[in-house]
Design a protein around this motif. Structure first.
Motif, short mmCIF file in Angstrom:
data_model
loop_
_atom_site.label_atom_id
_atom_site.label_comp_id
_atom_site.label_asym_id
_atom_site.label_seq_id
_atom_site.Cartn_x
_atom_site.Cartn_y
_atom_site.Cartn_z
N PRO A 36 0.81 -1.22 0.00
CA PRO A 36 0.00 0.00 0.00
C PRO A 36 0.84 1.27 0.00
CG PRO A 36 -0.10 -1.10 2.13
CD PRO A 36 0.55 -2.06 1.20
N ASP A 37 2.03 1.24 0.62
CA ASP A 37 2.89 2.42 0.58
C ASP A 37 3.31 2.75 -0.85
OD1 ASP A 37 2.94 3.14 3.27
OD2 ASP A 37 4.60 1.81 3.74
N GLY A 38 3.70 1.71 -1.57
CA GLY A 38 4.10 1.92 -2.96
C GLY A 38 2.95 2.40 -3.82
N CYS A 39 1.76 1.89 -3.56
CA CYS A 39 0.57 2.32 -4.31
C CYS A 39 0.30 3.81 -4.05
CB CYS A 39 -0.63 1.48 -3.90
SG CYS A 39 -2.13 1.81 -4.86
N CYS A 40 0.37 4.21 -2.78
CA CYS A 40 0.16 5.62 -2.45
C CYS A 40 1.23 6.51 -3.07
CB CYS A 40 0.16 5.80 -0.93
SG CYS A 40 -1.31 5.19 -0.08
N GLU A 41 2.46 6.01 -3.11
CA GLU A 41 3.55 6.79 -3.70
C GLU A 41 3.26 7.10 -5.17
OE1 GLU A 41 7.30 8.64 -3.13
OE2 GLU A 41 6.37 7.31 -1.68
N ILE A 42 2.84 6.09 -5.90
CA ILE A 42 2.56 6.24 -7.32
C ILE A 42 1.35 7.13 -7.57
CG2 ILE A 42 1.83 5.01 -9.40
CD1 ILE A 42 3.33 2.55 -8.25
N ARG A 43 0.30 6.89 -6.82
CA ARG A 43 -0.98 7.51 -7.12
C ARG A 43 -1.26 8.81 -6.35
NH1 ARG A 43 -4.07 3.77 -9.95
NH2 ARG A 43 -3.13 1.69 -10.04
N LYS A 44 -0.50 9.08 -5.29
CA LYS A 44 -0.74 10.29 -4.50
C LYS A 44 0.51 11.16 -4.34
CE LYS A 44 -4.69 8.91 -1.62
NZ LYS A 44 -5.20 8.85 -0.23
N VAL A 45 1.57 10.57 -3.78
CA VAL A 45 2.73 11.35 -3.40
C VAL A 45 3.41 12.01 -4.60
CG1 VAL A 45 4.99 11.29 -2.28
CG2 VAL A 45 3.10 9.95 -1.35
N ILE A 46 3.68 11.24 -5.64
CA ILE A 46 4.37 11.80 -6.80
C ILE A 46 3.52 12.83 -7.54
CG2 ILE A 46 5.34 11.25 -9.07
CD1 ILE A 46 6.35 8.63 -7.89
N PRO A 47 2.23 12.55 -7.84
CA PRO A 47 1.43 13.58 -8.51
C PRO A 47 1.32 14.87 -7.72
CG PRO A 47 0.36 11.45 -8.69
CD PRO A 47 1.50 11.27 -7.73
N LEU A 48 1.17 14.77 -6.37
CA LEU A 48 1.07 15.98 -5.57
C LEU A 48 2.39 16.73 -5.54
CD1 LEU A 48 -0.63 17.80 -3.78
CD2 LEU A 48 0.05 16.42 -1.82
N ALA A 49 3.51 16.01 -5.47
CA ALA A 49 4.81 16.66 -5.45
C ALA A 49 5.02 17.49 -6.72
CB ALA A 49 5.92 15.62 -5.32
N LYS A 50 4.60 16.96 -7.85
CA LYS A 50 4.73 17.71 -9.10
C LYS A 50 3.86 18.97 -9.07
CE LYS A 50 5.80 13.73 -12.06
NZ LYS A 50 5.35 12.90 -13.19
N ALA A 51 2.65 18.84 -8.58
CA ALA A 51 1.72 19.98 -8.56
C ALA A 51 2.18 21.07 -7.60
CB ALA A 51 0.33 19.51 -8.17
N MET A 52 2.92 20.68 -6.57
CA MET A 52 3.35 21.64 -5.55
C MET A 52 4.59 22.42 -5.96
SD MET A 52 2.67 19.47 -2.06
CE MET A 52 3.70 20.56 -1.09
N ALA A 53 5.16 22.10 -7.10
CA ALA A 53 6.42 22.73 -7.50
C ALA A 53 6.29 24.26 -7.54
CB ALA A 53 6.87 22.20 -8.86
N GLY A 54 5.13 24.78 -7.89
CA GLY A 54 4.95 26.22 -7.98
C GLY A 54 4.26 26.84 -6.79
N LEU A 55 4.10 26.07 -5.70
CA LEU A 55 3.39 26.56 -4.53
C LEU A 55 4.34 26.83 -3.36
CD1 LEU A 55 0.36 24.09 -4.49
CD2 LEU A 55 0.37 26.45 -5.33
N ASP A 56 3.94 27.77 -2.51
CA ASP A 56 4.69 28.04 -1.30
C ASP A 56 4.02 27.41 -0.08
OD1 ASP A 56 6.40 29.56 -2.80
OD2 ASP A 56 5.51 31.47 -2.24
N ALA A 57 2.73 27.07 -0.20
CA ALA A 57 2.01 26.54 0.96
C ALA A 57 0.81 25.73 0.50
CB ALA A 57 1.56 27.67 1.87
N THR A 58 0.39 24.81 1.35
CA THR A 58 -0.85 24.06 1.12
C THR A 58 -1.72 24.15 2.36
OG1 THR A 58 0.21 21.99 1.83
CG2 THR A 58 0.14 22.44 -0.54
N ILE A 59 -3.01 24.04 2.14
CA ILE A 59 -4.00 24.04 3.22
C ILE A 59 -4.61 22.65 3.29
CG2 ILE A 59 -6.17 25.04 4.05
CD1 ILE A 59 -5.48 27.56 2.45
N THR A 60 -4.60 22.04 4.46
CA THR A 60 -5.13 20.70 4.62
C THR A 60 -6.36 20.70 5.53
OG1 THR A 60 -4.14 19.79 6.67
CG2 THR A 60 -2.68 20.09 4.79
N GLY A 61 -7.08 19.60 5.51
CA GLY A 61 -8.26 19.46 6.36
C GLY A 61 -8.02 18.58 7.56
#
Length: 266
Positions: A128-153
């Motif tokens: 499951p860690d590897g699945c999350c890495e592929i489907r969540k962690v990597i896509p979010l890391a790419k999207a955050m390249a132009g951000l200074d901050a994120t807001i979470t719930g």
């Protein structure tokens, strides 16, 4: 590095944050309402450089409603893992329309990476860690390249690993030094329920079926009354987070598809 001229009093903050700046922000907003804090975050120095990360899960409507009251054009990042419940995708679209959010950004896993590392779509069942890495962690890391901050719930009451969660913290997912903002950190379940009622917000349809915390369908189970709200996530595994908030994947990739500055946790 942080500029010495910057002060948290004006939120004139550049793309790199220090522990001292985070402490100053927590002190500044210690007694501020959630609405006032969000108005400052979205209307001052972080305007245009911050995005909400939302799963459109059980309690997501509260944070999204609060954000929409300040700026409905705030980017809302949604990780479409291709493993969500159909109810989640329908709820996402309905909530975006109801709240008038105008900048939903759907992030998807790289097709070539999925084909290489999860061809059968069953990696969740053995890694499951590897699945999350592929489907969540990597896509979010790419999207955050132009951000200074994120807001979470995230909320402190959700699990023992989130107890004592601060409103502001340094993002530990990489070495960039982004700010992570948790407006609902100190909210209780009763306060969330009351907010839903007062503002007529729709609940995720799976909540009534016994899912107080909702992620991908294969790794989300029902929870008995009185259990930890997140105990239904990755049941049977020694895993409490997907990795976008707390690094911890064991994927064997080489990180070559990641943006500069991202430190993979393979």
């Amino acid at each position: 590095m942080a500029s010495p001229a910057r002060t948290p009093d004006t939120l004139d903050l550049g793309p790199r944050f220090t522990a001292a700046e985070v402490a100053a922000l927590n002190a500044r907003f210690a007694d501020a309402s959630t609405q006032d804090m969000l108005a400052a975050v979205l209307g001052e120095g972080l305007a245009g450089r911050v995005a909400v990360v939302s799963s459109f899960g059980a309690e997501s409507a509260v944070l999204l409603h609060l954000v929409a009251q300040v700026d409905p054009a705030t980017p809302v990042l949604f990780l479409d893992t291709h493993k969500h419940f159909p109810e989640t995708l329908a709820y996402r679209d309905a909530l975006v329309a109801q709240l008038g959010l105008t900048n939903l950004v759907v992030l998807e896993p790289d097709a070539a990476t999925v084909a290489k590392k999860d061809e059968a779509g069953l990696r969740w069942s053995w890694d499951p860690d590897g699945c999350c890495e592929i489907r969540k962690v990597i896509p979010l890391a790419k999207a955050m390249a132009g951000l200074d901050a994120t807001i979470t719930g995230r909320k402190g009451f959700q699990s023992s690993t989130r107890a004592g969660l601060p409103r502001f913290e340094l993002d530990s997912s990489d070495a960039v030094g982004r700010l992570k903002i948790n407006p609902l950190a100190s909210w209780t379940k009763d306060a969330l329920d009351a907010y839903f009622t007062v503002h007529g917000l729709p609940h995720h349809p799976l909540v009534a079926q016994g899912y107080p915390s909702i992620g991908c369908a294969p790794c989300t189970s029902k929870v008995a009354p009185g259990e930890d709200p997140r105990s239904g996530r990755w049941k049977g595994w020694d895993k409490t987070e997907c990795g976008i908030h707390v690094p911890g994947s064991t994927d064997d990739g080489d990180g070559s598809e990641l943006p500069p500055g991202y430190e993979p946790v393979f």
